[in-house]
Write a protein that holds these residues in place. Structure first.
Motif, mmCIF file in Angstrom:
data_model
loop_
_atom_site.group_PDB
_atom_site.id
_atom_site.type_symbol
_atom_site.label_atom_id
_atom_site.label_comp_id
_atom_site.label_asym_id
_atom_site.label_seq_id
_atom_site.Cartn_x
_atom_site.Cartn_y
_atom_site.Cartn_z
ATOM 1 N N LYS A 68 43.228 34.764 43.856
ATOM 2 C CA LYS A 68 44.615 34.200 43.406
ATOM 3 C C LYS A 68 45.768 35.176 43.711
ATOM 4 O O LYS A 68 45.444 36.531 43.325
ATOM 5 C CB LYS A 68 44.605 33.533 41.959
ATOM 6 C CG LYS A 68 46.161 32.925 41.970
ATOM 7 C CD LYS A 68 46.207 32.418 40.422
ATOM 8 C CE LYS A 68 47.318 31.731 40.224
ATOM 9 N NZ LYS A 68 47.461 31.292 38.737
ATOM 10 N N LEU A 69 46.655 34.866 44.555
ATOM 11 C CA LEU A 69 47.588 35.779 44.794
ATOM 12 C C LEU A 69 48.501 35.841 43.650
ATOM 13 O O LEU A 69 49.156 34.742 43.229
ATOM 14 C CB LEU A 69 48.385 35.412 46.244
ATOM 15 C CG LEU A 69 49.617 36.363 46.630
ATOM 16 C CD1 LEU A 69 48.985 37.682 46.993
ATOM 17 C CD2 LEU A 69 50.315 35.638 47.736
ATOM 18 N N GLN A 70 48.926 37.101 43.226
ATOM 19 C CA GLN A 70 50.125 37.521 42.227
ATOM 20 C C GLN A 70 51.098 37.921 42.705
ATOM 21 O O GLN A 70 50.709 39.455 43.232
ATOM 22 C CB GLN A 70 49.603 37.816 41.031
ATOM 23 C CG GLN A 70 48.552 36.866 40.198
ATOM 24 C CD GLN A 70 48.277 37.530 38.813
ATOM 25 O OE1 GLN A 70 48.175 38.992 38.677
ATOM 26 N NE2 GLN A 70 48.048 36.955 37.719
ATOM 27 N N VAL A 71 52.584 37.872 42.883
ATOM 28 C CA VAL A 71 53.484 38.794 43.311
ATOM 29 C C VAL A 71 54.384 38.698 41.959
ATOM 30 O O VAL A 71 54.854 37.543 41.557
ATOM 31 C CB VAL A 71 54.087 38.080 44.505
ATOM 32 C CG1 VAL A 71 55.300 38.766 44.750
ATOM 33 C CG2 VAL A 71 53.362 37.845 45.557
ATOM 34 N N THR A 72 54.648 39.989 41.897
ATOM 35 C CA THR A 72 55.735 40.167 40.405
ATOM 36 C C THR A 72 56.556 41.106 41.014
ATOM 37 O O THR A 72 56.289 42.236 41.797
ATOM 38 C CB THR A 72 55.065 40.682 39.338
ATOM 39 O OG1 THR A 72 54.259 41.928 39.701
ATOM 40 C CG2 THR A 72 54.003 39.875 38.659
ATOM 41 N N THR A 73 57.982 41.167 40.364
ATOM 42 C CA THR A 73 58.996 42.156 40.908
ATOM 43 C C THR A 73 59.548 42.516 39.599
ATOM 44 O O THR A 73 59.527 41.729 38.580
ATOM 45 C CB THR A 73 60.066 41.342 41.670
ATOM 46 O OG1 THR A 73 60.592 40.252 40.942
ATOM 47 C CG2 THR A 73 59.594 41.068 42.994
ATOM 48 N N HIS A 77 60.486 47.926 41.512
ATOM 49 C CA HIS A 77 59.318 47.654 42.461
ATOM 50 C C HIS A 77 58.852 46.182 42.395
ATOM 51 O O HIS A 77 59.100 45.606 41.665
ATOM 52 C CB HIS A 77 58.112 48.548 41.946
ATOM 53 C CG HIS A 77 58.671 50.088 41.809
ATOM 54 N ND1 HIS A 77 58.918 50.812 42.984
ATOM 55 C CD2 HIS A 77 58.868 50.816 40.851
ATOM 56 C CE1 HIS A 77 59.094 51.940 42.619
ATOM 57 N NE2 HIS A 77 59.328 52.052 41.299
ATOM 58 N N LEU A 78 57.969 46.167 43.607
ATOM 59 C CA LEU A 78 57.394 44.982 43.832
ATOM 60 C C LEU A 78 56.189 45.338 43.788
ATOM 61 O O LEU A 78 55.343 46.250 44.204
ATOM 62 C CB LEU A 78 57.765 44.481 45.266
ATOM 63 C CG LEU A 78 56.839 43.623 45.941
ATOM 64 C CD1 LEU A 78 57.159 42.291 45.431
ATOM 65 C CD2 LEU A 78 57.203 43.359 47.479
ATOM 66 N N THR A 79 55.158 44.155 43.293
ATOM 67 C CA THR A 79 53.681 44.429 42.942
ATOM 68 C C THR A 79 53.322 43.125 43.349
ATOM 69 O O THR A 79 53.357 41.949 43.015
ATOM 70 C CB THR A 79 53.439 44.841 41.536
ATOM 71 O OG1 THR A 79 54.085 45.757 41.325
ATOM 72 C CG2 THR A 79 51.956 44.845 41.396
ATOM 73 N N ALA A 80 52.295 42.990 44.445
ATOM 74 C CA ALA A 80 51.470 41.829 44.775
ATOM 75 C C ALA A 80 49.752 42.442 44.498
ATOM 76 O O ALA A 80 49.497 43.571 44.858
ATOM 77 C CB ALA A 80 51.607 41.773 46.396
ATOM 78 N N SER A 81 49.070 41.404 43.984
ATOM 79 C CA SER A 81 47.801 41.751 43.671
ATOM 80 C C SER A 81 47.045 40.445 43.969
ATOM 81 O O SER A 81 47.449 39.495 44.022
ATOM 82 C CB SER A 81 47.679 42.281 42.112
ATOM 83 O OG SER A 81 48.222 41.184 41.359
ATOM 84 N N VAL A 82 45.715 40.655 43.956
ATOM 85 C CA VAL A 82 44.582 39.618 44.034
ATOM 86 C C VAL A 82 43.926 39.700 42.578
ATOM 87 O O VAL A 82 43.432 40.531 42.061
ATOM 88 C CB VAL A 82 43.620 39.851 44.965
ATOM 89 C CG1 VAL A 82 42.724 38.808 45.092
ATOM 90 C CG2 VAL A 82 44.202 40.158 46.356
ATOM 91 N N LEU A 83 43.949 38.579 42.108
ATOM 92 C CA LEU A 83 43.409 38.100 40.816
ATOM 93 C C LEU A 83 41.955 37.522 40.926
ATOM 94 O O LEU A 83 42.001 36.344 41.450
ATOM 95 C CB LEU A 83 44.269 37.335 39.966
ATOM 96 C CG LEU A 83 43.797 36.736 38.467
ATOM 97 C CD1 LEU A 83 43.669 38.212 37.623
ATOM 98 C CD2 LEU A 83 44.783 35.849 37.792
ATOM 99 N N HIS A 84 41.019 38.116 40.381
ATOM 100 C CA HIS A 84 39.529 37.316 40.171
ATOM 101 C C HIS A 84 39.630 36.471 39.354
ATOM 102 O O HIS A 84 40.320 36.530 38.202
ATOM 103 C CB HIS A 84 38.575 38.500 40.469
ATOM 104 C CG HIS A 84 37.185 37.775 40.819
ATOM 105 N ND1 HIS A 84 36.473 37.796 39.815
ATOM 106 C CD2 HIS A 84 36.735 37.649 41.734
ATOM 107 C CE1 HIS A 84 35.190 36.973 40.243
ATOM 108 N NE2 HIS A 84 35.459 37.081 41.598
ATOM 109 N N HIS A 85 38.723 35.611 39.250
ATOM 110 C CA HIS A 85 38.741 34.330 38.271
ATOM 111 C C HIS A 85 38.300 35.172 37.176
ATOM 112 O O HIS A 85 38.360 34.189 35.863
ATOM 113 C CB HIS A 85 37.876 33.255 38.698
ATOM 114 C CG HIS A 85 36.306 33.312 38.855
ATOM 115 N ND1 HIS A 85 35.872 33.425 37.809
ATOM 116 C CD2 HIS A 85 35.573 33.750 39.778
ATOM 117 C CE1 HIS A 85 34.270 33.559 38.059
ATOM 118 N NE2 HIS A 85 34.400 33.727 39.283
ATOM 119 N N THR A 86 37.519 36.041 36.960
ATOM 120 C CA THR A 86 36.953 36.759 35.616
ATOM 121 C C THR A 86 38.232 37.483 34.897
ATOM 122 O O THR A 86 38.076 37.888 33.974
ATOM 123 C CB THR A 86 35.946 37.947 36.036
ATOM 124 O OG1 THR A 86 36.653 38.714 37.042
ATOM 125 C CG2 THR A 86 34.647 37.015 36.511
#
Length: 182
Positions: A68-73, A77-86
């Motif tokens: 799942k794509l997560q984008v937080t500001t 700073h800007l942070t984009a990450s990929v979250l695994h279901h675990t």
């Protein structure tokens, strides 16, 4: 019949030499490995047969995803990450990284979103993640739309295929097996 045997022998020789290269032995007389173990943790996800948690049906974003794509500001700073279901984060890109921050004028403008999208797409493809779920709604001509657009240009799909479920013998529809069409 003879052609089939010859092609099997050629294929087995090619496979055996590849296995031998993986093991690291150079001599032709060495014993070949009987089994090859695929140690890729995303192998079952690529084949669409891995466990995909469903969560509860009342949960709004839902939990039925592998990635799942997560984008937080934040304020800076800007942070984009990929979250695994675990719950683990296998890939994260942020404008707080020195190499990215050095190339940007501002860490929160539209160019920062474009850059983070490009870098995230590159890191996803390098690590074997080619599709993920996106729960963000982007407004037209917004910064988030620029990030999502660059993810798509980079080769990352923003949707996941459904999990393959083995059909029962009495089922009328037989879905295509994901491992047979490659």
């Amino acid at each position: 019949m003879l052609v089939g045997r010859q092609s099997k022998n050629i294929l087995s020789r090619i496979t055996n030499t590849n296995i031998k290269r993986c093991i690291g032995t150079e001599s032709e007389d060495s014993v070949h490995a009987q089994y090859v173990y695929n140690r890729n943790p995303r192998n079952l996800e690529k084949l669409r047969i891995a466990y995909k948690p469903a969560g509860y049906h009342l949960e709004k974003p839902g939990r039925e995803f592998w990635h799942k794509l997560q984008v937080t500001t934040s304020k800076r700073h800007l942070t984009a990450s990929v979250l695994h279901h675990t719950g683990m984060v296998p890939i994260m890109v942020t404008t707080a990284e020195w190499a990215i921050r050095k190339q940007l004028y501002s860490t929160l403008d539209k160019m920062a979103y474009i850059t983070v999208g490009k870098v995230l797409a590159q890191r996803c493809l390098e690590s074997g993640i080619s599709d993920m779920i996106n729960c963000h709604e982007a407004l037209p001509n917004s910064k988030l739309e620029a990030l999502l657009e660059n993810l798509l240009k980079g080769g990352v799909r923003l949707e996941e295929d459904p999990r393959y479920k083995l059909p029962n013998p009495w089922d009328r529809e037989r879905p295509e097996k994901p491992w047979e069409h490659y």
